[in-house]
Enzyme design. Structure first.
Site, PDB file in Angstrom:
ATOM      1  N   ASP A 244      -0.823   3.969  -0.764  1.00  0.00           N
ATOM      2  CA  ASP A 244      -0.724   3.225   0.489  1.00  0.00           C
ATOM      3  C   ASP A 244       0.688   3.231   1.041  1.00  0.00           C
ATOM      4  OD1 ASP A 244      -2.976   1.977  -1.298  1.00  0.00           O
ATOM      5  OD2 ASP A 244      -3.492   1.548   0.791  1.00  0.00           O
ATOM      6  N   ASN A 254      -0.133   1.604  -4.736  1.00  0.00           N
ATOM      7  CA  ASN A 254      -1.557   1.935  -4.664  1.00  0.00           C
ATOM      8  C   ASN A 254      -2.346   0.742  -5.181  1.00  0.00           C
ATOM      9  OD1 ASN A 254      -3.488   4.029  -3.916  1.00  0.00           O
ATOM     10  ND2 ASN A 254      -4.041   4.055  -6.075  1.00  0.00           N
TER      11      ASN A 254
HETATM   12  C1  LIG Z   1      -6.102   7.407   0.985  1.00  0.00           C
HETATM   13  S1  LIG Z   1      -5.394   5.862   0.921  1.00  0.00           S
HETATM   14  C2  LIG Z   1      -6.516   4.997  -0.076  1.00  0.00           C
HETATM   15  C3  LIG Z   1      -5.898   3.811  -0.729  1.00  0.00           C
HETATM   16  O1  LIG Z   1      -6.191   2.600  -0.008  1.00  0.00           O
HETATM   17  C4  LIG Z   1      -6.874   1.726  -0.892  1.00  0.00           C
HETATM   18  O2  LIG Z   1      -6.571   0.380  -0.667  1.00  0.00           O
HETATM   19  P1  LIG Z   1      -7.618  -0.541   0.181  1.00  0.00           P
HETATM   20  O3  LIG Z   1      -9.002  -0.142  -0.235  1.00  0.00           O
HETATM   21  O4  LIG Z   1      -7.252  -1.957  -0.200  1.00  0.00           O
HETATM   22  O5  LIG Z   1      -7.318  -0.244   1.636  1.00  0.00           O
HETATM   23  C5  LIG Z   1      -6.423   2.166  -2.269  1.00  0.00           C
HETATM   24  O6  LIG Z   1      -5.125   1.712  -2.563  1.00  0.00           O
HETATM   25  C6  LIG Z   1      -6.480   3.649  -2.100  1.00  0.00           C
HETATM   26  O7  LIG Z   1      -5.801   4.406  -3.053  1.00  0.00           O
END
Ligand SMILES: CSC[C@H]1O[C@H](OP(=O)(O)O)[C@H](O)[C@@H]1O
Length: 371
Positions: A244, A254
């Site tokens: 992220d 992440n």
């Molecule tokens: C390709 S970025 C995906 C990344 O985002 C997720 O977080 P969230 O589901 O809370 O938005 C997660 O950290 C993933 O690795």
């Protein structure tokens, strides 16, 4: 990617030419529901509630949120209000800020009458760029999968572990960490994916498993704490995750639990890769643990679990005692020293400042100026 054989992206402009379609990811895997966003506030809610999530998709949704705001009021004040509201939706994913900065850079100099068309052009370009970036990441990562398969003597299956969801549902299309999985599977490489459930929002069990199942990729859902055991027993050939926000020296924010997986990988000599689109790099910071804001979400996401009853009804039940507080940290930071390599759209590099600048030399001048 495809859903029931039908190609689609995770975000699109509807046939009316202005409203924005997304998949309600809070309804998966038990229901596939499309939602239409008609206002900037609806876009903001979609991000905050994680109806859409994933760093690149958060950025794309925010960009279209600005488009929807401009349709209602293209004044300077309305532009600033929309940017401020959308920027405040979630703190960790830097793609959100990158996307909104790009919208402001394009729109602020224009006359209000020119802003709506320009906003939709910019949002569409951002989405197309994301798709191209992710496909390129997939191709570079596929070479690492093939090397791992060769190293293993091309026997059995290639076991890859991933955490959370960095698939096409987290981006506009392809995904980042999952892009090479699709390419490897389609190329006939006998891939198997260990899918971390990823408590408490269960993006792995709910979204990654659904994605891989839709594409026919063999996978097994595991509890978050199983990965280290599998690595100790030689059941994991490599780990690959999304991010992220990654700092200029390669520290990786992440989903919560990534850091612990990286520690287990290091301890067992398992390669730990991060799929890193360049819009997810925060070139302004170095120390991820100290400088990356970590989102804390409602404790109810941890104390409550939502699922489908035998009757087919969806229910939410509490698993913790009433009155027991829950701390819900949504991300953690994996220090660069635990990352085997970063996989960007321009290629693979060590998780070091020099490694990243070797792929993005245009940033070298900016870094020198900043020092
Ligand atoms: C390709 S970025 C995906 C990344 O985002 C997720 O977080 P969230 O589901 O809370 O938005 C997660 O950290 C993933 O690795």
């Amino acid at each position: 990617m495809k859903v029931q054989g039908v190609p689609m992206r995770s975000i699109w402009v509807e046939s009316d030419g202005w409203s924005v379609g997304v998949i309600d990811q809070t309804r998966l895997p038990h229901a596939f529901v499309k939602v239409t966003l008609s206002t900037a506030d609806e876009a903001g809610h979609a991000i905050r509630s994680m109806l859409v999530r994933g760093a690149p998709l958060i950025g794309a949704t925010a960009a279209y949120g600005v488009c929807l705001a401009m349709r209602q009021d293209a004044s300077d004040g309305a532009l600033e209000q929309a940017l401020t509201m959308l920027r405040a939706t979630r703190p960790t994913a830097v793609n959100l800020h990158w996307a909104l900065d790009g919208m402001r850079q394009v729109l602020a100099p224009l006359k209000p009458s020119e802003r709506v068309a320009a906003a939709y052009r910019q949002a569409a370009a951002l989405c197309d760029e994301d798709v191209a970036i992710n496909r390129a990441i997939g191709e570079h990562a596929l070479k690492l999968f093939q090397e791992a398969w060769d190293k293993k003597g091309r026997k059995g299956r290639l076991n890859v572990l991933t955490h959370c969801n960095a698939g096409w549902l987290a981006t506009v299309d392809w995904g980042t960490a999952l892009a090479p999985m699709y390419l490897a599977h389609d190329a006939g490489l006998p891939l198997h994916v260990w899918v971390d459930e990823t408590r408490p929002r269960n993006q792995g069990a709910v979204l990654t498993a659904w994605e891989l199942g839709q594409h026919g990729v063999p996978h097994t859902v595991i509890a978050d704490n199983v990965g280290g055991h599998l690595m100790q027993h030689g059941e994991v050939d490599l780990c690959i995750v999304g991010t992220d926000r990654t700092t200029a020296r390669g520290d990786v924010a992440n989903k919560i639990g990534t850091y612990l997986k990286a520690l287990a990988a290091k301890d067992n000599g398992v390669p730990f890769y991060v799929a890193l689109p360049s819009p997810t790099i925060d070139w302004t910071i170095q120390d991820g643990v100290k400088e990356i804001p970590i989102e804390q979400r409602d404790g109810a996401e941890l104390s409550d679990v939502t699922g489908r009853l035998p009757s087919g009804d969806i229910a939410t039940v509490r698993i913790t005692p009433p009155g027991s507080p829950a701390a819900n940290y949504a991300f953690d930071v994996t220090p660069a020293r635990l990352v085997t390599a970063l996989i960007t759209e321009r290629g693979v590099c060590p998780a070091t400042e020099e490694g990243m600048l070797s792929l993005f030399p245009e940033r070298r001048a900016q870094r020198s100026a900043a020092k």
